[in-house]
Write an enzyme that holds these catalytic residues in place. Sequence first.
Site, PDB file in Angstrom:
ATOM      1  N   ARG A   1       0.838  -1.205   0.000  1.00  0.00           N
ATOM      2  CA  ARG A   1       0.000   0.000   0.000  1.00  0.00           C
ATOM      3  C   ARG A   1       0.878   1.263   0.000  1.00  0.00           C
ATOM      4  O   ARG A   1       0.993   1.943  -1.010  1.00  0.00           O
ATOM      5  CB  ARG A   1      -0.936  -0.012   1.243  1.00  0.00           C
ATOM      6  CG  ARG A   1      -2.133   0.911   1.148  1.00  0.00           C
ATOM      7  CD  ARG A   1      -1.847   2.363   1.492  1.00  0.00           C
ATOM      8  NE  ARG A   1      -1.299   2.540   2.834  1.00  0.00           N
ATOM      9  CZ  ARG A   1      -0.823   3.697   3.285  1.00  0.00           C
ATOM     10  NH1 ARG A   1      -0.819   4.763   2.511  1.00  0.00           N
ATOM     11  NH2 ARG A   1      -0.315   3.794   4.497  1.00  0.00           N
ATOM     12  N   ASP A   2       1.538   1.533   1.101  1.00  0.00           N
ATOM     13  CA  ASP A   2       2.279   2.790   1.218  1.00  0.00           C
ATOM     14  C   ASP A   2       3.426   2.873   0.219  1.00  0.00           C
ATOM     15  O   ASP A   2       3.734   3.955  -0.295  1.00  0.00           O
ATOM     16  CB  ASP A   2       2.830   2.918   2.646  1.00  0.00           C
ATOM     17  CG  ASP A   2       3.073   4.356   3.048  1.00  0.00           C
ATOM     18  OD1 ASP A   2       2.635   5.252   2.305  1.00  0.00           O
ATOM     19  OD2 ASP A   2       3.712   4.590   4.086  1.00  0.00           O
TER      20      ASP A   2
ATOM     21  N   HIS B   1       5.177   4.188  12.573  1.00  0.00           N
ATOM     22  CA  HIS B   1       5.311   4.129  11.108  1.00  0.00           C
ATOM     23  C   HIS B   1       6.299   5.224  10.687  1.00  0.00           C
ATOM     24  O   HIS B   1       5.963   6.399  10.678  1.00  0.00           O
ATOM     25  CB  HIS B   1       3.908   4.371  10.535  1.00  0.00           C
ATOM     26  CG  HIS B   1       3.811   4.479   9.049  1.00  0.00           C
ATOM     27  ND1 HIS B   1       3.278   3.485   8.272  1.00  0.00           N
ATOM     28  CD2 HIS B   1       4.154   5.466   8.182  1.00  0.00           C
ATOM     29  CE1 HIS B   1       3.284   3.860   7.002  1.00  0.00           C
ATOM     30  NE2 HIS B   1       3.810   5.063   6.922  1.00  0.00           N
TER      31      HIS B   1
ATOM     32  N   HIS C   1       9.132   6.871   8.021  1.00  0.00           N
ATOM     33  CA  HIS C   1       9.775   6.945   6.702  1.00  0.00           C
ATOM     34  C   HIS C   1      11.245   7.282   6.935  1.00  0.00           C
ATOM     35  O   HIS C   1      11.595   7.922   7.915  1.00  0.00           O
ATOM     36  CB  HIS C   1       9.097   8.016   5.838  1.00  0.00           C
ATOM     37  CG  HIS C   1       7.771   7.557   5.303  1.00  0.00           C
ATOM     38  ND1 HIS C   1       7.498   7.459   3.963  1.00  0.00           N
ATOM     39  CD2 HIS C   1       6.647   7.152   5.945  1.00  0.00           C
ATOM     40  CE1 HIS C   1       6.259   7.019   3.795  1.00  0.00           C
ATOM     41  NE2 HIS C   1       5.718   6.825   4.984  1.00  0.00           N
TER      42      HIS C   1
ATOM     43  N   CYS D   1       6.077  10.371  -0.110  1.00  0.00           N
ATOM     44  CA  CYS D   1       4.982  11.096   0.512  1.00  0.00           C
ATOM     45  C   CYS D   1       4.599  12.216  -0.454  1.00  0.00           C
ATOM     46  O   CYS D   1       5.464  12.990  -0.875  1.00  0.00           O
ATOM     47  CB  CYS D   1       5.415  11.672   1.855  1.00  0.00           C
ATOM     48  SG  CYS D   1       4.172  12.744   2.607  1.00  0.00           S
TER      49      CYS D   1
ATOM     50  N   ASN E   1       9.007   4.000   3.563  1.00  0.00           N
ATOM     51  CA  ASN E   1       9.137   3.499   4.928  1.00  0.00           C
ATOM     52  C   ASN E   1      10.509   2.875   5.098  1.00  0.00           C
ATOM     53  O   ASN E   1      11.144   2.478   4.128  1.00  0.00           O
ATOM     54  CB  ASN E   1       8.106   2.405   5.173  1.00  0.00           C
ATOM     55  CG  ASN E   1       6.741   2.989   5.344  1.00  0.00           C
ATOM     56  OD1 ASN E   1       6.026   3.152   4.380  1.00  0.00           O
ATOM     57  ND2 ASN E   1       6.411   3.333   6.555  1.00  0.00           N
TER      58      ASN E   1
HETATM   59 ZN    ZN Z   1       3.699   6.216   5.157  1.00  0.00          ZN
END
Ligand code: ZN
Length: 318
Positions: free
Chosen positions: A17-18, A209, A211, A242, A251
């Site tokens: 996802r991210d 979470h 990055h 982002c 991440n």
């Molecule tokens: Zn993120």
Amino acid sequence: MDFELPKKIKLCEVGPRDGIQNEKIYPSTQEKIELINKVSDAGFKVIEVGSFVSPKAVPQMADTDEVFKKINKKAGVEYRALVANLKGVERAAACGCKKVKLNVSASVAHNLANLNCTPSASVDRFASCVEKARESEIGISGSISMAFGSPWDKEISVDNVKNIVEAYLKVGVDEISLSDASGMAYPTQVYEMCCEMHKSYPEVTWWLHFHNTRGLGLANIIAGMQAGFDRFDSSFAGVGGCPFVPGAAGNVSTEDLLHMCLECGIETGIDIDKMLDVATKVVDIVGHKTDSYLLRAGKTSDLIRELPKGQIKNNTQK
Ligand code: ZN
């Protein structure tokens, strides 16, 4: 003084996802299914599969429903998705997704500009999502993005974050992730924030979470561990970024985090070699190098080798 770290931690692979949502070239539906199956096969017990958001806004996630239907759902593995509103929860219910995650930006300025309300007021509006999730027997968690700083605020105060946590608790969400999408967090700040959250809200199941935008991802995870946190997100090959932060990294890479845990004797239950294969495949698909140290340098244990006789003497000479 002892350097205390948890014996065991839980990780969520958020790459599907991210990570993928920020890539111009991204995996096909079939490739996503294969990657996610490999991630569960490597031992991950929590996987962020995708998001149920507007396909126009995030085309990379348009097939999340189909991916959910077709992945091998291993017993004991939580497959979660990000949702933005009630429609997202409904899509989750329709394709058999059993865990969703809401998100709000901790930045008051960002929230006012985007949604014309404060972060806490945004969370109040999630009440209908929580209700729908309960009705559909879907677990629900919440994330606070830019909890450690945003392009609009520099630093976010602990009180500001507490207001959002309390708003989540009020609507019935007690699993909360503190996210640093902007890559502005630093270890002493993380330690202070996490100690305060742990002390003030012992009923909350916390996630972190980070990055790795400014190279502090693993240091921040260690700071979180020292404050008593034991659940962390990471992304295969370190893919991601982002949308609000030019040049943001993804991440913390899963394999870098697994390697650190391996060296420190922290149990993750995840096979690092299998995840290195996944990371290699991901790099192949997205078509560019990523921010993964392990993919570049390999494991420390792979480096150890015997010197041929005769070389040792030369190496010890000044
Ligand atoms: Zn993120």
